[in-house]
Design a protein around this motif. Structure first.
Motif, PDB file in Angstrom:
ATOM      1  N   GLY A  17     -23.604  22.248  23.077  1.00 38.87           N
ATOM      2  CA  GLY A  17     -24.285  21.016  23.451  1.00 38.87           C
ATOM      3  C   GLY A  17     -23.325  19.852  23.592  1.00 38.87           C
ATOM      4  N   ILE A  18     -22.370  19.742  22.657  1.00 37.80           N
ATOM      5  CA  ILE A  18     -21.367  18.685  22.748  1.00 37.80           C
ATOM      6  C   ILE A  18     -20.518  18.881  23.999  1.00 37.80           C
ATOM      7  N   ALA A  19     -20.108  20.129  24.257  1.00 41.02           N
ATOM      8  CA  ALA A  19     -19.285  20.414  25.434  1.00 41.02           C
ATOM      9  C   ALA A  19     -20.020  20.055  26.716  1.00 41.02           C
ATOM     10  N   ALA A  20     -21.306  20.373  26.768  1.00 43.63           N
ATOM     11  CA  ALA A  20     -22.096  20.057  27.961  1.00 43.63           C
ATOM     12  C   ALA A  20     -22.179  18.551  28.183  1.00 43.63           C
ATOM     13  N   ARG A  21     -22.345  17.808  27.092  1.00 42.69           N
ATOM     14  CA  ARG A  21     -22.401  16.346  27.223  1.00 42.69           C
ATOM     15  C   ARG A  21     -21.048  15.788  27.672  1.00 42.69           C
ATOM     16  N   LEU A  22     -19.962  16.290  27.114  1.00 35.97           N
ATOM     17  CA  LEU A  22     -18.637  15.799  27.495  1.00 35.97           C
ATOM     18  C   LEU A  22     -18.307  16.158  28.941  1.00 35.97           C
ATOM     19  N   SER A  23     -18.878  17.233  29.432  1.00 32.19           N
ATOM     20  CA  SER A  23     -18.555  17.679  30.791  1.00 32.19           C
ATOM     21  C   SER A  23     -19.054  16.702  31.854  1.00 32.19           C
ATOM     22  N   VAL A  24     -20.019  15.854  31.509  1.00 30.23           N
ATOM     23  CA  VAL A  24     -20.534  14.891  32.482  1.00 30.23           C
ATOM     24  C   VAL A  24     -19.973  13.489  32.243  1.00 30.23           C
ATOM     25  N   ALA A  25     -19.093  13.340  31.267  1.00 30.89           N
ATOM     26  CA  ALA A  25     -18.466  12.044  31.011  1.00 30.89           C
ATOM     27  C   ALA A  25     -17.507  11.711  32.150  1.00 30.89           C
ATOM     28  N   VAL A 154     -13.666  21.856  13.782  1.00 31.72           N
ATOM     29  CA  VAL A 154     -14.993  21.751  14.399  1.00 31.72           C
ATOM     30  C   VAL A 154     -14.853  21.585  15.914  1.00 31.72           C
ATOM     31  N   LEU A 155     -13.839  20.862  16.337  1.00 30.19           N
ATOM     32  CA  LEU A 155     -13.652  20.575  17.754  1.00 30.19           C
ATOM     33  C   LEU A 155     -13.151  21.768  18.552  1.00 30.19           C
ATOM     34  N   ALA A 156     -12.429  22.686  17.913  1.00 29.10           N
ATOM     35  CA  ALA A 156     -11.783  23.773  18.649  1.00 29.10           C
ATOM     36  C   ALA A 156     -12.754  24.539  19.551  1.00 29.10           C
ATOM     37  N   PRO A 157     -13.902  25.013  19.050  1.00 29.01           N
ATOM     38  CA  PRO A 157     -14.835  25.720  19.945  1.00 29.01           C
ATOM     39  C   PRO A 157     -15.466  24.807  20.990  1.00 29.01           C
ATOM     40  N   VAL A 158     -15.621  23.535  20.670  1.00 32.73           N
ATOM     41  CA  VAL A 158     -16.156  22.581  21.649  1.00 32.73           C
ATOM     42  C   VAL A 158     -15.225  22.502  22.858  1.00 32.73           C
ATOM     43  N   LEU A 159     -13.934  22.358  22.586  1.00 28.38           N
ATOM     44  CA  LEU A 159     -12.980  22.183  23.667  1.00 28.38           C
ATOM     45  C   LEU A 159     -12.735  23.490  24.423  1.00 28.38           C
ATOM     46  N   CYS A 160     -12.829  24.625  23.718  1.00 28.10           N
ATOM     47  CA  CYS A 160     -12.767  25.914  24.425  1.00 28.10           C
ATOM     48  C   CYS A 160     -13.905  26.016  25.425  1.00 28.10           C
ATOM     49  N   SER A 161     -15.093  25.624  25.012  1.00 32.57           N
ATOM     50  CA  SER A 161     -16.253  25.662  25.903  1.00 32.57           C
ATOM     51  C   SER A 161     -16.089  24.684  27.050  1.00 32.57           C
ATOM     52  N   LEU A 162     -15.631  23.475  26.735  1.00 33.47           N
ATOM     53  CA  LEU A 162     -15.460  22.447  27.762  1.00 33.47           C
ATOM     54  C   LEU A 162     -14.463  22.884  28.829  1.00 33.47           C
ATOM     55  N   LEU A 163     -13.372  23.533  28.402  1.00 34.92           N
ATOM     56  CA  LEU A 163     -12.294  23.904  29.320  1.00 34.92           C
ATOM     57  C   LEU A 163     -12.419  25.332  29.839  1.00 34.92           C
ATOM     58  N   GLY A 164     -13.468  26.042  29.406  1.00 34.62           N
ATOM     59  CA  GLY A 164     -13.680  27.393  29.897  1.00 34.62           C
ATOM     60  C   GLY A 164     -12.658  28.389  29.394  1.00 34.62           C
ATOM     61  N   ARG A 165     -12.210  28.239  28.150  1.00 34.66           N
ATOM     62  CA  ARG A 165     -11.247  29.162  27.563  1.00 34.66           C
ATOM     63  C   ARG A 165     -11.957  30.083  26.575  1.00 34.66           C
ATOM     64  N   ALA A 166     -11.655  31.374  26.646  1.00 35.11           N
ATOM     65  CA  ALA A 166     -12.330  32.351  25.792  1.00 35.11           C
ATOM     66  C   ALA A 166     -11.860  32.296  24.358  1.00 35.11           C
ATOM     67  N   SER A 167     -10.660  31.781  24.131  1.00 33.82           N
ATOM     68  CA  SER A 167     -10.067  31.754  22.791  1.00 33.82           C
ATOM     69  C   SER A 167      -9.223  30.505  22.639  1.00 33.82           C
ATOM     70  N   THR A 168      -9.092  30.038  21.393  1.00 26.88           N
ATOM     71  CA  THR A 168      -8.213  28.889  21.141  1.00 26.88           C
ATOM     72  C   THR A 168      -6.758  29.227  21.449  1.00 26.88           C
ATOM     73  N   ALA A 169      -6.402  30.502  21.418  1.00 31.92           N
ATOM     74  CA  ALA A 169      -5.041  30.908  21.763  1.00 31.92           C
ATOM     75  C   ALA A 169      -4.741  30.672  23.237  1.00 31.92           C
ATOM     76  N   GLU A 170      -5.786  30.438  24.042  1.00 31.69           N
ATOM     77  CA  GLU A 170      -5.616  30.220  25.480  1.00 31.69           C
ATOM     78  C   GLU A 170      -5.642  28.741  25.854  1.00 31.69           C
ATOM     79  N   LEU A 171      -5.795  27.861  24.866  1.00 32.15           N
ATOM     80  CA  LEU A 171      -5.843  26.430  25.171  1.00 32.15           C
ATOM     81  C   LEU A 171      -4.480  25.928  25.650  1.00 32.15           C
ATOM     82  N   PRO A 172      -4.456  24.911  26.522  1.00 31.18           N
ATOM     83  CA  PRO A 172      -3.187  24.314  26.925  1.00 31.18           C
ATOM     84  C   PRO A 172      -2.470  23.725  25.709  1.00 31.18           C
ATOM     85  N   LEU A 173      -1.156  23.753  25.727  1.00 30.28           N
ATOM     86  CA  LEU A 173      -0.380  23.252  24.598  1.00 30.28           C
ATOM     87  C   LEU A 173      -0.723  21.800  24.276  1.00 30.28           C
TER      88      LEU A 173
END
Length: 348
Positions: A17-25, A154-173
C-alpha cells in the motif's frame, strides 16, 4: 484505511500500500526527527532516491544539527538542513508538495519545527516507522512495525515493491547503501538485542547488492574530532551510580561543550559506553539545553536486555518522550538538576 487503526498508533496499510501511494508521487518532501541519526538519514535518502528513480522530484528536510558525516552521505540528493533560530534557516512549508513522507518517527515532539505546516496536510502524508509510540494524526497512511530493528528494515520491502525488485539483493547500490546505514547504526553494528535472523539476512542481501560496510563504518564511526573525546572525559567525570550501581547518570552542561570545542552531536554513544559496567542496567545522559532560552534538558537512555531489564521507553514516556525498550529519549522543560531528580524518581 482501517478505521479501527485511524486513531491509534498502528499501521493503516501494508508495504504494498505504501509503495502504491509512493508510485503516484510527483513532488515529495521527506522528513524525519531532529538531530538525525543513521537510521533517519538512511531512511530519508533511500526513499528520496527511490522516488527519483521513479521520475518524481524528492527533497529531504532535516531538522539540525546534523552530524559531520551527513553531508558526505547525502551527496547529490536534494536536501536541506533547517536549524531554527539561525539566519536563513527557518522551517519551510510543505504545501507545494503532493506527498509528505515521514520516516523513523511519528511523534510531534520530534517534528515540532514542522508541525504547523504538516498537521493540516496529514491526508498527503505517508509514515513509515518502527518506534513503540507516536501520534497517529501525523499521517493518515501509516506502516509501523514495532519489532523491526530499524526503520530501514521496514522500508526495504516497500522500496523493492516500488522499484519492481524481487529481492533486496537486487536493489541499486544508491538505495542499498542508505538502507544498510540505518540497519547497522540502529543495531549498534549488529550488537543489540533487536537483531533477528531477518535483520542479518537483510544485511547480507544489502552487502550482496554492493554495500561496502567497512567504508560506511569508517565514515560514521571513525571520523571524530578531538573535542568529542574531551567531552567524553567531562561526561564520564560527572558519572553517578544509583540503586546499588544499577543506574548510571551522566550530565553535560553548555560550558562543557564550549570548553571542549564539541557540538551536540558529539554525545552520540555516551550512554551506551557505560553499559559496559557489569552492574549497570540503565545508563542515561542529561544534556543542558542551548542558551539562550528557557530551562531545557535533553535525556538519552540505554538499557541492557535480560530478566532484570528496565524499559527505557516507559521511563522516557513518563517524562514526555519515548522510543524503544532498550533506547529512548526525552526533552524536559527543566534544569539539569531537576531533570536528574525526575529521572531518578522513575528509576528508583
Amino acid at each position: 484505511m482501517n478505521a479501527t487503526a485511524a486513531g491509534i498508533w498502528a499501521s493503516t496499510t501494508d508495504a504494498a500500500g505504501i509503495a502504491a501511494r509512493l508510485s503516484v508521487a510527483r513532488r515529495a518532501v521527506v522528513v524525519t526527527h531532529g538531530k538525525p541519526d543513521g537510521d533517519a538519514v538512511g531512511s530519508t535518502l533511500a526513499v528520496a532516491r527511490a522516488l527519483a528513480l521513479k521520475g518524481a522530484w524528492a527533497e529531504v528536510w532535516y531538522i539540525g544539527p546534523a552530524a559531520r558525516w551527513v553531508e558526505a552521505m547525502v551527496g547529490k540528493t536534494p536536501a536541506r538542513v533547517i536549524e531554527p533560530g539561525k539566519p536563513h534557516s527557518e522551517p519551510a512549508s510543505g504545501k507545494d508538495f503532493d506527498t509528505i513522507v515521514c520516516v523513523d518517527t511519528g511523534s510531534w515532539s520530534q517534528l515540532a519545527e514542522f508541525k504547523d505546516w504538516m498537521a493540516p496536510l496529514a491526508s498527503r502524508a505517508v509514515l513509515v516507522d518502527h518506534h513503540l509510540h507516536g501520534d497517529p494524526d501525523v499521517a493518515a497512511m501509516r506502516l509501523i512495525e514495532k519489532k523491526a530493528a530499524s526503520c530501514t528494515q521496514v522500508l526495504a520491502p516497500v522500496l523493492c515493491s516500488l522499484l519492481g525488485r524481487a529481492s533486496t539483493a537486487e536493489l541499486p547500490l544508491e538505495i542499498a547503501e542508505p538502507l544498510y546505514l540505518g540497519l547497522a547504526t540502529d543495531t549498534g553494528w549488529f550488537r543489540y538485542s533487536s537483531v533477528t535472523p531477518e535483520t542479518m539476512r537483510l544485511g547480507g542481501d544489502l552487502i550482496a547488492a554492493g554495500v561496502d560496510h567497512t567504508r560506511l563504518y569508517r565514515m560514521i564511526e571513525q571520523q571524530d574530532e578531538p573535542g568529542r573525546w574531551k567531552l567524553l572525559g567531562r561526561s564520564l567525570s560527572s558519572l553517578e551510580l544509583h540503586a546499588g550501581g544499577r543506574v548510571a547518570v551522566q550530565t553535560l552542561r553548555n560550558k562543557d561543550f564550549r570548553e571542549c570545542g564539541a557540538d551536540r552531536n558529539d554525545t552520540t554513544g555516551f550512554a551506551d559506553m557505560v553499559l559496559a559496567v557489569a552492574s549497570v542496567q540503565a545508563s542515561a545522559v542529561i544534556v543542558e539545553g542551548e542558551e539562550p532560552g528557557p530551562a531545557l534538558s535533553k535525556l538519552s537512555m540505554r538499557t541492557k536486555p535480560g530478566p532484570e531489564a528496565i524499559d527505557a521507553n516507559k521511563v522516557m514516556q513518563a517524562l514526555g518522550g519515548g522510543g524503544h525498550a532498550r533506547a529512548a529519549g526525552a526533552k524536559v522543560k527543566a534544569t539539569v538538576e531537576e531533570a536528574r531528580r525526575l529521572l531518578l524518581e522513575q528509576l528508583l
